[in-house]
Design a protein around this motif. Structure first.
Motif, PDB file in Angstrom:
ATOM      1  N   ALA A  95       0.835  -1.204   0.000  1.00 30.84           N
ATOM      2  CA  ALA A  95       0.000   0.000   0.000  1.00 30.84           C
ATOM      3  C   ALA A  95       0.869   1.254   0.000  1.00 30.84           C
ATOM      4  CB  ALA A  95      -0.915  -0.016   1.222  1.00 30.84           C
ATOM      5  N   GLU A  96       1.942   1.224   0.765  1.00 28.43           N
ATOM      6  CA  GLU A  96       2.785   2.406   0.914  1.00 28.43           C
ATOM      7  C   GLU A  96       3.439   2.809  -0.413  1.00 28.43           C
ATOM      8  OE1 GLU A  96       2.776  -0.195   2.947  1.00 28.43           O
ATOM      9  OE2 GLU A  96       2.032   0.736   4.814  1.00 28.43           O
ATOM     10  N   ARG A  97       4.001   1.811  -1.108  1.00 30.17           N
ATOM     11  CA  ARG A  97       4.663   2.132  -2.385  1.00 30.17           C
ATOM     12  C   ARG A  97       3.643   2.621  -3.403  1.00 30.17           C
ATOM     13  NH1 ARG A  97       8.113  -1.855  -5.344  1.00 30.17           N
ATOM     14  NH2 ARG A  97       9.544  -0.171  -5.837  1.00 30.17           N
ATOM     15  N   SER A  98       2.487   1.974  -3.454  1.00 32.14           N
ATOM     16  CA  SER A  98       1.472   2.378  -4.430  1.00 32.14           C
ATOM     17  C   SER A  98       0.972   3.788  -4.131  1.00 32.14           C
ATOM     18  CB  SER A  98       0.279   1.421  -4.417  1.00 32.14           C
ATOM     19  OG  SER A  98       0.698   0.116  -4.722  1.00 32.14           O
ATOM     20  N   TRP A  99       0.659   4.055  -2.874  1.00 34.12           N
ATOM     21  CA  TRP A  99       0.102   5.373  -2.529  1.00 34.12           C
ATOM     22  C   TRP A  99       1.096   6.480  -2.821  1.00 34.12           C
ATOM     23  CZ3 TRP A  99      -4.010   8.066  -2.371  1.00 34.12           C
ATOM     24  CH2 TRP A  99      -3.993   9.339  -1.799  1.00 34.12           C
ATOM     25  N   LYS A 100       2.368   6.202  -2.602  1.00 30.09           N
ATOM     26  CA  LYS A 100       3.381   7.231  -2.866  1.00 30.09           C
ATOM     27  C   LYS A 100       3.328   7.630  -4.351  1.00 30.09           C
ATOM     28  CE  LYS A 100       8.166   8.258  -1.982  1.00 30.09           C
ATOM     29  NZ  LYS A 100       9.426   7.620  -2.331  1.00 30.09           N
ATOM     30  N   GLU A 101       3.221   6.647  -5.220  1.00 27.74           N
ATOM     31  CA  GLU A 101       3.142   6.959  -6.653  1.00 27.74           C
ATOM     32  C   GLU A 101       1.809   7.625  -6.992  1.00 27.74           C
ATOM     33  OE1 GLU A 101       5.461   6.875  -8.956  1.00 27.74           O
ATOM     34  OE2 GLU A 101       6.869   6.114  -7.469  1.00 27.74           O
ATOM     35  N   ILE A 102       0.715   7.079  -6.464  1.00 29.65           N
ATOM     36  CA  ILE A 102      -0.618   7.618  -6.786  1.00 29.65           C
ATOM     37  C   ILE A 102      -0.717   9.076  -6.328  1.00 29.65           C
ATOM     38  CG2 ILE A 102      -3.088   7.450  -6.239  1.00 29.65           C
ATOM     39  CD1 ILE A 102      -2.595   4.360  -5.913  1.00 29.65           C
ATOM     40  N   SER A 103      -0.271   9.332  -5.105  1.00 31.98           N
ATOM     41  CA  SER A 103      -0.424  10.695  -4.578  1.00 31.98           C
ATOM     42  C   SER A 103       0.463  11.677  -5.345  1.00 31.98           C
ATOM     43  CB  SER A 103      -0.112  10.731  -3.084  1.00 31.98           C
ATOM     44  OG  SER A 103       1.171  10.221  -2.829  1.00 31.98           O
ATOM     45  N   ARG A 104       1.657  11.235  -5.703  1.00 31.25           N
ATOM     46  CA  ARG A 104       2.512  12.126  -6.496  1.00 31.25           C
ATOM     47  C   ARG A 104       1.897  12.354  -7.869  1.00 31.25           C
ATOM     48  NH1 ARG A 104       8.725  10.532  -6.368  1.00 31.25           N
ATOM     49  NH2 ARG A 104       8.897  12.642  -7.211  1.00 31.25           N
ATOM     50  N   ALA A 105       1.372  11.293  -8.464  1.00 27.31           N
ATOM     51  CA  ALA A 105       0.784  11.410  -9.810  1.00 27.31           C
ATOM     52  C   ALA A 105      -0.412  12.358  -9.805  1.00 27.31           C
ATOM     53  CB  ALA A 105       0.372  10.038 -10.328  1.00 27.31           C
ATOM     54  N   LEU A 106      -1.223  12.289  -8.748  1.00 24.36           N
ATOM     55  CA  LEU A 106      -2.398  13.161  -8.698  1.00 24.36           C
ATOM     56  C   LEU A 106      -1.994  14.625  -8.602  1.00 24.36           C
ATOM     57  CD1 LEU A 106      -4.853  11.186  -6.373  1.00 24.36           C
ATOM     58  CD2 LEU A 106      -4.949  11.432  -8.867  1.00 24.36           C
ATOM     59  N   MET A 107      -0.807  14.888  -8.063  1.00 29.76           N
ATOM     60  CA  MET A 107      -0.345  16.273  -7.936  1.00 29.76           C
ATOM     61  C   MET A 107       0.392  16.773  -9.178  1.00 29.76           C
ATOM     62  SD  MET A 107      -1.724  17.259  -5.279  1.00 29.76           S
ATOM     63  CE  MET A 107      -1.062  18.939  -5.231  1.00 29.76           C
TER      64      MET A 107
END
Ligand code: ATP
Ligand code: MG
Length: 409
Positions: free
Chosen positions: A174-186
Motif C-alpha cells: 500500500a505504501e509504495r502504491s500510494w506514494k506513486e498515486i499521490s505524487r501522480a495526482l499532484m
C-alpha cells in the motif's frame, strides 16, 4: 572513485526544467571507503549514503536481480567492479537512465537523449517487468510530461499490459502504491495517469471501482460527455487546472464510484449513487492506506456532492444538517475543500468548464451565517448541556432561513 548525477536531475536539466532533487551514483567505491569519508548510510538493505554536508543521496553502483514476488524479492549486488552502464540498465526508463559527470559529459548507453527529443517514455530493458511499481511510475511520468508531448512507447505499453495481466500489481505494498498515486495526482495532468493505467489494464487491477465507471452513461442533459469515466477524468483535469490540493484531487477521483454499481436497467440515471458509493470509497481508501484527511474528504464529497450542486434549492434545515455533518465550526478548511471538489465536479463536464458556480459562494455564505450565531446570549439566558445544543441549533436554523431568504430574494 567517480561520482555521477543520475536520474531525474540529468533528465530535467536536459529538458530545461528546474532540478530539485539530485541523485548520485558512485562507481568504484566500497561501503568502507564511503563511511571513511563521513557519508552516513541510509538503510540496512541499500548501498545508499547521505553526503555529510549537503545531505544529498549517493548510491553505490549496483546490479539487481529479482528473487521473488514484490519488492522484497530483490537481491542487490554492489561492488567497486559494477560499471556505470550496469547500474543504468536496471533503471526504469531510458530518459531516467542517463548519467553526467561534473563537466556535464553525458553517459547515455540506452539512448535516453534520443527518447527525450522524440518525447517517448521507453523502458530500458526487459528487466523492467521485475518491479510492478514501474507501471505506476511510467503512468506518473506520462502525467507529468504530457504537456511537453510525451507518450508511452508501444512496446513499453505491451510490457505494462503483461505485468498488469500477470497479477503482479497485487504484490505491491500500500505504501509504495500510494506514494506513486499521490505524487501522480499532484502532477499537471493527473487525468493522464488514470488514462495510461486504464489503457494498460492496470486500473482494473488497482482500482476496479474507478475502471468500472468507463462505459457507464449519465443523462446527457446534465452530462454532455455522457460517459462517467470520461467525466471523472475531466473532473481530475479541472482539479489540476485549479491547483487543488491532494485531498480535493483524491475526492474528485472517487466522488462518483457509486455510479459503477447502478443496475443497467436504471441507466442513465443513478439514484442514490452518493450512498451506494460510500462502501467503494472506503474500500479504495483502505486498500492504499490513504492518509486520514484524504479518506475523510473523499467520503464526505462522495456522500454530499449532490447537496453541493443543489445548494440554492436546499431547505434551511437540510443546509444546516450539511454544515453540521462537516463540523464547519471546528473544521472550516475541510468545508472549503468540499466546496472546491463540488465546483470541480460541475466544471468537469464537456462544454461547461467555464460556467460559473454560484453554489460555492452561497455555501460559504451559509457557513458564515451559521458560524456567526453567538453562544454567549444563550448562556446568559441560562441554557446548559444538551439544551444549549438544541437552542444553538434553533438559532442557527433561524440564521440560515434569513440567509436563504436574503440570498435568493
Ligand atoms: P523525480 O523528479 O520524481 O524525483 P526521478 O527520476 O529522480 O524523478 P526518483 O524516484 O528520485 O525519480 O528515482 C531516481 C532514479 O532512480 C530514477 O530516475 C530511475 O533511474 C531510478 N528508479 C527509481 N525507482 C525505480 C524503480 N522502481 N525501478 C527502476 N528504476 C527506478
Ligand atoms: Mg529524483
Amino acid at each position: 572513485m567517480q561520482v555521477y548525477k543520475v536520474g531525474g536531475a540529468v533528465r530535467d536539466r536536459l529538458l530545461g526544467l528546474p532540478v530539485t532533487d539530485v541523485d548520485r551514483v558512485v562507481v568504484g567505491a566500497t561501503t568502507e571507503e564511503m563511511l571513511a569519508k563521513g557519508f552516513r548510510p541510509v538503510g540496512a538493505d541499500f548501498p545508499v549514503f547521505l553526503h555529510p554536508k549537503t545531505g544529498e543521496e549517493y548510491a553505490l553502483a549496483r546490479t539487481e536481480r529479482k528473487s521473488g514476488r514484490g519488492y522484497g524479492g530483490f537481491t542487490f549486488y554492489a561492488s567497486p567492479e559494477v560499471t556505470l552502464e550496469e547500474d543504468l540498465i536496471r533503471r526504469d526508463l531510458t530518459i531516467n537512465a542517463m548519467a553526467e559527470d561534473d563537466q556535464l559529459n553525458l553517459t547515455d548507453p540506452y539512448h535516453g537523449q534520443r527518447d527525450l527529443e522524440a518525447r517517448i517514455l521507453r523502458h530500458v530493458s526487459p528487466a523492467f517487468a521485475e518491479d510492478p511499481l514501474r507501471v505506476l511510475r511510467v503512468a506518473r511520468f506520462a502525467a507529468r510530461y504530457a504537456g511537453l508531448g510525451f507518450t508511452v512507447a508501444d512496446e513499453t505499453m505491451d510490457l505494462m499490459r503483461q505485468l498488469s495481466e500477470s497479477g503482479e500489481l497485487q504484490a505491491l505494498t500500500a505504501e509504495r502504491s500510494w506514494k506513486e498515486i499521490s505524487r501522480a495526482l499532484m502532477e499537471d495532468h493527473p487525468q493522464v495517469f488514470i488514462q495510461v493505467l486504464r489503457d494498460c489494464g492496470a486500473l482494473k487491477e488497482l482500482m476496479p471501482e474507478v475502471d468500472a465507471l468507463f462505459g457507464v452513461p449519465q443523462p446527457e442533459t446534465h452530462h454532455p460527455e455522457i460517459d462517467t469515466g470520461l467525466h471523472t477524468l475531466s473532473v481530475l483535469e479541472q482539479s489540476s487546472l485549479h491547483k487543488q490540493p491532494l485531498t480535493v484531487r483524491w475526492a474528485c477521483l472517487l466522488h462518483d464510484l457509486g455510479k459503477g454499481l447502478t443496475p443497467e436497467e436504471e441507466w442513465p440515471r443513478h439514484i442514490a449513487h452518493e450512498h451506494t458509493g460510500l462502501k467503494l470509497i472506503k474500500a479504495v481508501n483502505e486498500r492504499f492506506k490513504v492518509p486520514k484527511d484524504c479518506q475523510e474528504l473523499a467520503l464526505l464529497v462522495g456522500q454530499y456532492h449532490t447537496h453541493g450542486h443543489r445548494a440554492l434549492e436546499l431547505k434551511a434545515s437540510t443546509l444546516l444538517e450539511l454544515l453540521q455533518s462537516f463540523d464547519i465550526y471546528r473544521r472550516p478548511q475541510r468545508f472549503e475543500e468540499f466546496i472546491a471538489a463540488c465546483e470541480m465536479d460541475a466544471r468537469g463536464r464537456k462544454g461547461l468548464e467555464q460556467r460559473s458556480y454560484p453554489q460555492a459562494d452561497y455555501l460559504r455564505g451559509a457557513a458564515k451565517a451559521a458560524r456567526e450565531v453567538a453562544v454567549q446570549p444563550l448562556l446568559e439566558q441560562g441554557f446548559k448541556g444538551p439544551e444549549l445544543g438544541e437552542a444553538l441549533k434553533r438559532e442557527r436554523l433561524k440564521a440560515l432561513k434569513a440567509y436563504k431568504e436574503a440570498a435568493t430574494a
